[in-house]
Design an enzyme around this catalytic site. Structure first.
Site, PDB file in Angstrom:
ATOM      1  N   HIS A   1     -12.567  -2.327  10.939  1.00  0.00           N
ATOM      2  CA  HIS A   1     -11.678  -2.550  10.106  1.00  0.00           C
ATOM      3  C   HIS A   1     -11.205  -3.913  10.168  1.00  0.00           C
ATOM      4  O   HIS A   1     -11.078  -4.653  11.075  1.00  0.00           O
ATOM      5  CB  HIS A   1     -10.285  -1.687  10.382  1.00  0.00           C
ATOM      6  CG  HIS A   1      -9.106  -2.391   9.980  1.00  0.00           C
ATOM      7  ND1 HIS A   1      -8.155  -2.999  10.410  1.00  0.00           N
ATOM      8  CD2 HIS A   1      -8.584  -1.969   8.570  1.00  0.00           C
ATOM      9  CE1 HIS A   1      -7.130  -3.200   9.835  1.00  0.00           C
ATOM     10  NE2 HIS A   1      -7.459  -2.544   8.609  1.00  0.00           N
TER      11      HIS A   1
ATOM     12  N   GLU B   1     -10.189   7.719   3.367  1.00  0.00           N
ATOM     13  CA  GLU B   1      -9.555   6.872   4.752  1.00  0.00           C
ATOM     14  C   GLU B   1      -8.177   7.243   5.116  1.00  0.00           C
ATOM     15  O   GLU B   1      -7.315   7.072   4.046  1.00  0.00           O
ATOM     16  CB  GLU B   1      -9.811   5.581   4.580  1.00  0.00           C
ATOM     17  CG  GLU B   1      -9.399   4.749   5.702  1.00  0.00           C
ATOM     18  CD  GLU B   1      -9.887   3.315   5.204  1.00  0.00           C
ATOM     19  OE1 GLU B   1      -9.264   2.262   6.150  1.00  0.00           O
ATOM     20  OE2 GLU B   1     -10.854   2.906   4.805  1.00  0.00           O
TER      21      GLU B   1
ATOM     22  N   ASP C   1       0.761  -1.350  -0.004  1.00  0.00           N
ATOM     23  CA  ASP C   1      -0.126  -0.055  -0.177  1.00  0.00           C
ATOM     24  C   ASP C   1       0.759   1.281  -0.047  1.00  0.00           C
ATOM     25  O   ASP C   1       2.035   1.051  -0.300  1.00  0.00           O
ATOM     26  CB  ASP C   1      -0.880   0.031   1.245  1.00  0.00           C
ATOM     27  CG  ASP C   1      -0.194  -0.176   2.434  1.00  0.00           C
ATOM     28  OD1 ASP C   1       1.069   0.207   2.561  1.00  0.00           O
ATOM     29  OD2 ASP C   1      -0.999  -0.601   3.539  1.00  0.00           O
TER      30      ASP C   1
ATOM     31  N   LYS D   1       0.318  -7.594  11.494  1.00  0.00           N
ATOM     32  CA  LYS D   1       0.863  -7.354  10.359  1.00  0.00           C
ATOM     33  C   LYS D   1       2.375  -7.053  10.153  1.00  0.00           C
ATOM     34  O   LYS D   1       2.424  -5.870  10.696  1.00  0.00           O
ATOM     35  CB  LYS D   1      -0.121  -6.649   9.209  1.00  0.00           C
ATOM     36  CG  LYS D   1      -1.694  -6.966   9.179  1.00  0.00           C
ATOM     37  CD  LYS D   1      -2.309  -5.964   8.219  1.00  0.00           C
ATOM     38  CE  LYS D   1      -3.725  -6.442   7.893  1.00  0.00           C
ATOM     39  NZ  LYS D   1      -4.548  -5.528   7.471  1.00  0.00           N
TER      40      LYS D   1
ATOM     41  N   LYS E   1      -6.914   1.436  -2.668  1.00  0.00           N
ATOM     42  CA  LYS E   1      -5.754   2.129  -1.847  1.00  0.00           C
ATOM     43  C   LYS E   1      -5.234   3.248  -3.133  1.00  0.00           C
ATOM     44  O   LYS E   1      -5.091   3.413  -4.331  1.00  0.00           O
ATOM     45  CB  LYS E   1      -4.653   1.284  -1.818  1.00  0.00           C
ATOM     46  CG  LYS E   1      -5.061   0.196  -1.119  1.00  0.00           C
ATOM     47  CD  LYS E   1      -5.216   0.558   0.468  1.00  0.00           C
ATOM     48  CE  LYS E   1      -5.477  -0.864   1.453  1.00  0.00           C
ATOM     49  NZ  LYS E   1      -5.513  -0.270   2.838  1.00  0.00           N
TER      50      LYS E   1
ATOM     51  N   ASP F   1      -8.260   4.794   0.508  1.00  0.00           N
ATOM     52  CA  ASP F   1      -7.667   4.640   1.611  1.00  0.00           C
ATOM     53  C   ASP F   1      -6.061   4.962   1.376  1.00  0.00           C
ATOM     54  O   ASP F   1      -5.410   4.597   0.508  1.00  0.00           O
ATOM     55  CB  ASP F   1      -7.671   3.167   2.315  1.00  0.00           C
ATOM     56  CG  ASP F   1      -6.739   2.959   3.520  1.00  0.00           C
ATOM     57  OD1 ASP F   1      -6.253   4.054   4.047  1.00  0.00           O
ATOM     58  OD2 ASP F   1      -6.967   1.994   3.903  1.00  0.00           O
TER      59      ASP F   1
END
Length: 374
Positions: A306, A230, A24, A60, A175, A204
């Site tokens: 989320h 976001e 991302d 993560k 994204k 996002d």
């Protein structure tokens, strides 16, 4: 007197491999490396009366072994306890590890145990978790995220989005936050053109804009009629998010990175979000998440929890205001059951508890495990 006692706890650290390394905006700005796996922490709690509950947390990139280690240290506090006393047991677990704080890794480790206790309680009642807590609906609006990452070529993003809508998903999030703002605009414009004006679309930025860039990008994206933008700023920049929320027409969504009810309370107090995005495993499980939902409802804030749809579809169903739940297919290999999606909505399972069973693959991906007996 208690009619039942916790007699056995199994904790498992599981490394869930991702089929493709995921990137991302944090990767494109050089702050992180591509994600290749998700670290899962599973808690399986059994009682003398033969009841069982399954809970999980996750991390993560980093933190998985730390969550597992913390859970293994505090979990013995539950042995011999009445599994009904979930709020008291949550406090007991927090105090058992109080020297490392009441947020972050410590509460994320506790989350797996807390969720397992709620799963157990709902199973014992013969109800889904949503019904046990008090559901407002039997299905929740859902949107897909996993098909729109920045590493994915635009044509594949378009195909993924169209396929998700065809499958019954209600909205699409992609994204943004590419260092070249023109890339973001092209991707959003292309997805909007492919889907048409009637499909809800979100973006996002994963916290990668500074305040000036965020204001500029938000204005550039206004024409695409987005449901929300976001994490345009650092997760703890409440003043900056509040300024964007007051200035921009497109709603601002944030909250997923916060790891306690107290942090969300500050976010709400600062009026820094139009849409709140809490994460139950990150804030410590179902027990604190319910406290958080009460704060959000008081502030009349919509919520869109989320990740972790397997849990959040249950919790979102209990929220009075119409919520969203995030469709992510990453965790599906871990569970035997599949969530049903139709007409833009995710159906709340009617199986007792969370309605989840671990797969053989989840067992095979286990990297560490401990069993605690009374």
């Amino acid at each position: 007197m208690t009619s039942d006692r916790i007699s056995r706890i199994r904790l498992s650290s599981v490394a869930l491999p991702l089929s493709t390394p995921v990137s991302d905006a944090k990767v494109f700005t050089g702050r992180q490396k591509p994600m290749t796996e998700v670290s899962m922490l599973f808690a399986e709690i059994a009682t003398e009366g033969g009841h069982e509950g399954l809970g999980f947390s996750y991390s993560k990139r980093a933190g998985g072994p730390g969550q597992y280690a913390h859970a293994a240290q505090v979990a013995p506090e539950l042995l011999g306890e009445d599994p009904n006393d979930i709020a008291r047991l949550w406090d007991k677990l927090v105090w058992a590890g109080a020297s490392v704080g009441r947020s972050g890794l410590s509460t994320q480790a506790i989350a797996a145990l807390d969720i397992a206790l709620w799963d157990l309680k709902a199973k014992r009642a013969g109800l889904s978790l949503a019904k046990l807590l008090g559901a407002h609906r039997d299905s929740v609006r859902c949107y897909n995220t996993s098909g729109g990452f920045l590493h994915t070529p635009l044509e594949r993003v378009l195909d993924n989005a169209a396929a998700a809508v065809e499958r019954g998903v209600g909205g699409i999030k992609i994204k943004v936050g590419h260092p070249d703002g023109g890339v973001d605009v092209k991707r959003v414009a292309s997805v909007r053109e492919r889907l048409g004006d009637d499909v809800p679309l979100m973006v996002d930025a994963n916290q990668q804009w500074d305040r000036a860039t965020a204001l500029r990008r938000c204005r550039e994206l206004e024409r695409f009629d987005l449901v929300w933008i976001e994490e345009p700023l650092d997760a703890y920049d409440h003043a900056g998010h509040a300024r964007l929320a007051a200035t921009c027409d497109t709603p601002i969504a944030t909250g997923e990175m916060l790891t306690s009810v107290a942090e969300h309370a500050e976010l709400i107090r600062a009026e820094a979000a139009d849409i709140l995005q809490p994460d139950a495993p990150r804030v410590g499980g179902v027990t604190p998440f319910l406290r958080l939902l009460a704060l959000a409802e008081h502030a009349k804030l919509p919520v869109a929890p989320h990740f972790a749809m397997e849990l959040h579809v249950q919790l979102a169903a209990t929220y009075p205001l119409e919520p969203w739940v995030e469709h992510f297919d990453w965790l599906e290999p871990l569970f035997v059951e599949r969530l049903e999606i139709t007409g833009g909505r995710m159906i709340v399972p009617d199986r007792p508890g969370l309605g989840l069973t671990l797969t053989e693959r989840a067992r095979a991906w286990t990297t560490d495990q401990v069993v605690l007996d009374m």
